[in-house]
Design a protein around this motif. Sequence first.
Motif, PDB file in Angstrom:
ATOM      1  N   PRO A 225     -14.901 -41.912  40.028  1.00 44.28           N
ATOM      2  CA  PRO A 225     -14.841 -40.584  39.673  1.00 44.28           C
ATOM      3  C   PRO A 225     -15.728 -39.927  39.091  1.00 44.28           C
ATOM      4  CG  PRO A 225     -12.623 -41.828  38.903  1.00 44.28           C
ATOM      5  CD  PRO A 225     -14.001 -42.930  39.239  1.00 44.28           C
ATOM      6  N   GLN A 226     -16.577 -40.532  38.359  1.00 43.35           N
ATOM      7  CA  GLN A 226     -17.831 -39.897  37.938  1.00 43.35           C
ATOM      8  C   GLN A 226     -18.872 -39.753  38.934  1.00 43.35           C
ATOM      9  OE1 GLN A 226     -19.946 -41.869  34.395  1.00 43.35           O
ATOM     10  NE2 GLN A 226     -21.745 -40.596  34.662  1.00 43.35           N
ATOM     11  N   PHE A 227     -19.072 -40.789  39.937  1.00 48.18           N
ATOM     12  CA  PHE A 227     -19.747 -40.657  40.949  1.00 48.18           C
ATOM     13  C   PHE A 227     -19.426 -39.226  41.863  1.00 48.18           C
ATOM     14  CE2 PHE A 227     -19.849 -41.140  45.764  1.00 48.18           C
ATOM     15  CZ  PHE A 227     -21.189 -41.429  45.959  1.00 48.18           C
ATOM     16  N   LEU A 228     -18.030 -38.846  42.029  1.00 53.36           N
ATOM     17  CA  LEU A 228     -17.700 -37.797  42.838  1.00 53.36           C
ATOM     18  C   LEU A 228     -17.897 -36.506  41.973  1.00 53.36           C
ATOM     19  CD1 LEU A 228     -14.064 -38.861  43.823  1.00 53.36           C
ATOM     20  CD2 LEU A 228     -16.177 -38.881  45.143  1.00 53.36           C
ATOM     21  N   VAL A 229     -18.047 -36.471  40.863  1.00 57.52           N
ATOM     22  CA  VAL A 229     -18.214 -35.457  39.837  1.00 57.52           C
ATOM     23  C   VAL A 229     -19.827 -35.308  39.866  1.00 57.52           C
ATOM     24  CG1 VAL A 229     -18.659 -34.907  37.669  1.00 57.52           C
ATOM     25  CG2 VAL A 229     -16.411 -35.778  38.142  1.00 57.52           C
ATOM     26  N   ALA A 230     -20.534 -36.178  39.987  1.00 63.30           N
ATOM     27  CA  ALA A 230     -22.049 -36.156  40.127  1.00 63.30           C
ATOM     28  C   ALA A 230     -22.502 -35.497  41.270  1.00 63.30           C
ATOM     29  CB  ALA A 230     -22.897 -37.398  39.599  1.00 63.30           C
ATOM     30  N   THR A 231     -22.029 -35.962  42.350  1.00 65.16           N
ATOM     31  CA  THR A 231     -22.259 -35.309  43.658  1.00 65.16           C
ATOM     32  C   THR A 231     -21.565 -33.921  44.013  1.00 65.16           C
ATOM     33  OG1 THR A 231     -20.339 -36.629  44.718  1.00 65.16           O
ATOM     34  CG2 THR A 231     -22.395 -37.752  44.636  1.00 65.16           C
ATOM     35  N   MET A 232     -20.723 -33.471  43.264  1.00 69.23           N
ATOM     36  CA  MET A 232     -20.114 -32.392  43.509  1.00 69.23           C
ATOM     37  C   MET A 232     -20.281 -31.268  42.287  1.00 69.23           C
ATOM     38  SD  MET A 232     -16.502 -33.183  45.367  1.00 69.23           S
ATOM     39  CE  MET A 232     -15.843 -34.107  44.205  1.00 69.23           C
ATOM     40  N   LYS A 233     -21.233 -31.640  41.541  1.00 69.26           N
ATOM     41  CA  LYS A 233     -21.547 -31.012  40.151  1.00 69.26           C
ATOM     42  C   LYS A 233     -21.934 -29.356  40.472  1.00 69.26           C
ATOM     43  CE  LYS A 233     -26.347 -32.440  40.080  1.00 69.26           C
ATOM     44  NZ  LYS A 233     -27.187 -33.104  39.559  1.00 69.26           N
ATOM     45  N   ASP A 234     -22.200 -28.971  41.702  1.00 73.57           N
ATOM     46  CA  ASP A 234     -22.591 -27.674  41.838  1.00 73.57           C
ATOM     47  C   ASP A 234     -21.381 -26.870  42.403  1.00 73.57           C
ATOM     48  OD1 ASP A 234     -25.238 -28.128  41.417  1.00 73.57           O
ATOM     49  OD2 ASP A 234     -25.688 -28.603  43.499  1.00 73.57           O
ATOM     50  N   ASN A 235     -20.146 -27.448  42.657  1.00 77.99           N
ATOM     51  CA  ASN A 235     -18.986 -26.778  43.015  1.00 77.99           C
ATOM     52  C   ASN A 235     -18.065 -26.458  41.779  1.00 77.99           C
ATOM     53  OD1 ASN A 235     -19.934 -27.228  45.461  1.00 77.99           O
ATOM     54  ND2 ASN A 235     -18.772 -29.054  46.118  1.00 77.99           N
ATOM     55  N   TYR A 236     -18.207 -27.254  40.739  1.00 79.40           N
ATOM     56  CA  TYR A 236     -17.239 -26.926  39.708  1.00 79.40           C
ATOM     57  C   TYR A 236     -18.005 -27.081  38.328  1.00 79.40           C
ATOM     58  CZ  TYR A 236     -14.275 -28.767  43.613  1.00 79.40           C
ATOM     59  OH  TYR A 236     -13.650 -28.906  44.681  1.00 79.40           O
ATOM     60  N   SER A 237     -17.602 -25.888  37.566  1.00 79.07           N
ATOM     61  CA  SER A 237     -18.555 -25.776  36.249  1.00 79.07           C
ATOM     62  C   SER A 237     -17.650 -26.446  35.077  1.00 79.07           C
ATOM     63  CB  SER A 237     -18.720 -24.318  35.842  1.00 79.07           C
ATOM     64  OG  SER A 237     -17.346 -23.627  36.051  1.00 79.07           O
ATOM     65  N   PHE A 238     -18.471 -26.723  34.057  1.00 81.05           N
ATOM     66  CA  PHE A 238     -17.840 -27.495  32.914  1.00 81.05           C
ATOM     67  C   PHE A 238     -16.823 -26.241  32.225  1.00 81.05           C
ATOM     68  CE2 PHE A 238     -17.858 -28.728  28.414  1.00 81.05           C
ATOM     69  CZ  PHE A 238     -17.547 -29.988  28.433  1.00 81.05           C
ATOM     70  N   ASN A 239     -15.580 -26.695  32.017  1.00 79.25           N
ATOM     71  CA  ASN A 239     -14.635 -25.830  31.493  1.00 79.25           C
ATOM     72  C   ASN A 239     -13.666 -26.572  30.139  1.00 79.25           C
ATOM     73  OD1 ASN A 239     -12.280 -27.228  32.643  1.00 79.25           O
ATOM     74  ND2 ASN A 239     -13.536 -26.413  34.557  1.00 79.25           N
ATOM     75  N   MET A 240     -12.903 -25.754  29.700  1.00 81.97           N
ATOM     76  CA  MET A 240     -11.923 -26.183  28.733  1.00 81.97           C
ATOM     77  C   MET A 240     -11.225 -27.624  29.226  1.00 81.97           C
ATOM     78  SD  MET A 240     -11.063 -25.907  25.625  1.00 81.97           S
ATOM     79  CE  MET A 240     -11.760 -24.072  25.375  1.00 81.97           C
ATOM     80  N   GLY A 241     -10.882 -27.468  30.514  1.00 82.04           N
ATOM     81  CA  GLY A 241     -10.158 -28.798  30.973  1.00 82.04           C
ATOM     82  C   GLY A 241     -10.982 -30.086  30.590  1.00 82.04           C
TER      83      GLY A 241
END
Length: 198
Positions: free
Chosen positions: A140-156
């Motif tokens: 899951p971290q690999f997916l997050v790292a490769t899509m980091k430009d699509n989703y910003s850090f948030n309260m979730g």
Amino acid sequence: NLSMAKSYMMDEGLWSLIYHCGFWSILCFLVSSITGNVSQTDKLWSLTPAFYAWHIVILYGFDIRSVLMASLATTWSARLTYNFARRGGYTWPPWDGEEDYRWPILRKTWPLDNQVVWMIFNLGFISFIQHYLLLAIVLPQFLVATMKDNYSFNMGDIVLASTFLGLVLVEYVADQQQYDFQTEKYRLKNATIPPYGE
């Protein structure tokens, strides 16, 4: 979809992780084959997910969400490694030490009582499948790292990280309770004092 899966399979970073995992798998198989002790993976299973997590951070950049996930994986790893170490899990030399009690039982069970079948089981399940399951933990971290430009850090992210840390704390308390219980049980046993309730 199929095109996305194909693009991930072409990702050099993913293959780098697969090779990294393969290194530990081959090392465990070789050491266990030489020493006869197949519990080599046990000494690494609490460590390698943290290695893979920081491997991802180094490959794809120090994005805040990826760094947070690697930090959480390291916290989880530290708890498990500490618990394993204080129970005598690590020895010198590192390939020495006790073998998990389940492996000798399985060795006597058909068809694993055959030396060739046991070697294949050691190679396939003990050395490779277990390590690649550990790699799967951090995908899951690999997916997050490769899509980091699509989703910003948030309260979730903060809520999930806080929940994770709370659960690790609960596990730490449970580890300590179990450790205290086992320590007292063996103290009474060695002192030939009947356990409570007997």
